[in-house]
Design a protein around this motif. Structure first.
Motif, PDB file in Angstrom:
ATOM      1  N   CYS A 278       0.903  -1.172  -0.019  1.00 43.11           N
ATOM      2  CA  CYS A 278       0.117   0.150  -0.022  1.00 43.11           C
ATOM      3  C   CYS A 278       0.932   1.243  -0.015  1.00 43.11           C
ATOM      4  N   GLY A 279       0.124   2.224  -0.489  1.00 40.06           N
ATOM      5  CA  GLY A 279       0.934   3.471  -0.452  1.00 40.06           C
ATOM      6  C   GLY A 279       0.266   4.612   0.595  1.00 40.06           C
TER       7      GLY A 279
ATOM      8  N   ILE B  29      -1.381  -0.394  -3.913  1.00 40.33           N
ATOM      9  CA  ILE B  29      -0.357  -0.223  -4.895  1.00 40.33           C
ATOM     10  C   ILE B  29      -0.331  -1.668  -5.662  1.00 40.33           C
ATOM     11  N   GLU B  30      -0.264  -1.504  -6.949  1.00 40.22           N
ATOM     12  CA  GLU B  30      -0.172  -2.944  -7.696  1.00 40.22           C
ATOM     13  C   GLU B  30       1.473  -3.089  -7.895  1.00 40.22           C
ATOM     14  N   VAL B  31       1.849  -4.260  -7.736  1.00 41.48           N
ATOM     15  CA  VAL B  31       3.701  -4.632  -7.809  1.00 41.48           C
ATOM     16  C   VAL B  31       3.653  -5.539  -9.179  1.00 41.48           C
ATOM     17  N   ASP B  32       4.607  -5.004  -9.785  1.00 39.56           N
ATOM     18  CA  ASP B  32       4.757  -5.920 -11.149  1.00 39.56           C
ATOM     19  C   ASP B  32       6.399  -6.637 -10.696  1.00 39.56           C
TER      20      ASP B  32
ATOM     21  N   TYR C  46       6.278  -0.819  -9.442  1.00 40.79           N
ATOM     22  CA  TYR C  46       5.102  -0.378  -8.708  1.00 40.79           C
ATOM     23  C   TYR C  46       4.219   0.643  -9.278  1.00 40.79           C
ATOM     24  N   SER C  47       2.810   0.297  -9.401  1.00 40.20           N
ATOM     25  CA  SER C  47       1.908   1.334  -9.918  1.00 40.20           C
ATOM     26  C   SER C  47       0.547   1.259  -9.375  1.00 40.20           C
ATOM     27  N   VAL C  48      -0.152   2.295  -9.786  1.00 37.83           N
ATOM     28  CA  VAL C  48      -1.532   2.439  -8.965  1.00 37.83           C
ATOM     29  C   VAL C  48      -2.520   2.172 -10.245  1.00 37.83           C
TER      30      VAL C  48
END
Length: 108
Positions: A58-59, A72-75, A81-83
């Motif tokens: 999370c952010g 937060i999405e994790v690749d 990281y991205s949203v």
């Protein structure tokens, strides 16, 4: 509009939380300039999303003592990281309240 905001990133592992900092691009949802915190105890080395005990990320966006938390999405493959667009849209509204509210008022 080129709006980038500093954020804290919290990677939740089974027995600990790994803290990092980064910069969220509110136009694209990309998170750049990610740096592990020197305050992690014990110090952490690597990409938390690759850890066997990784749970979620999370952010946190802050303005003084007020905070807004978001997913937060994790690749793992790209180690980034991205949203998501839907989370980003919601976050923009919550961030606007956070930064426009007079000191000492709630943003809920």
């Amino acid at each position: 509009m080129d709006l980038k905001l500093p954020i804290r990133i919290l990677d939740e592992l089974e027995d600990s939380v790994i803290e990092s900092t980064g910069v969220l691009d509110l136009a694209s949802g990309e998170i750049r300039d990610v740096r592990l915190s020197e305050d992690n105890d014990p110090p952490y080395d690597g990409f938390p999303g690759e850890d066997e005990s990784y749970d979620f990320t999370c952010g946190v966006l802050s303005n003084g003592k007020k905070e807004v938390e978001f997913r937060i999405e994790v690749d793992v493959v790209g180690r980034s990281y991205s949203v998501t667009p839907s989370e980003l849209l919601e976050l923009k509204g919550r961030a606007a309240k956070l930064f426009s509210a007079p000191p000492g008022t709630s943003t809920r």
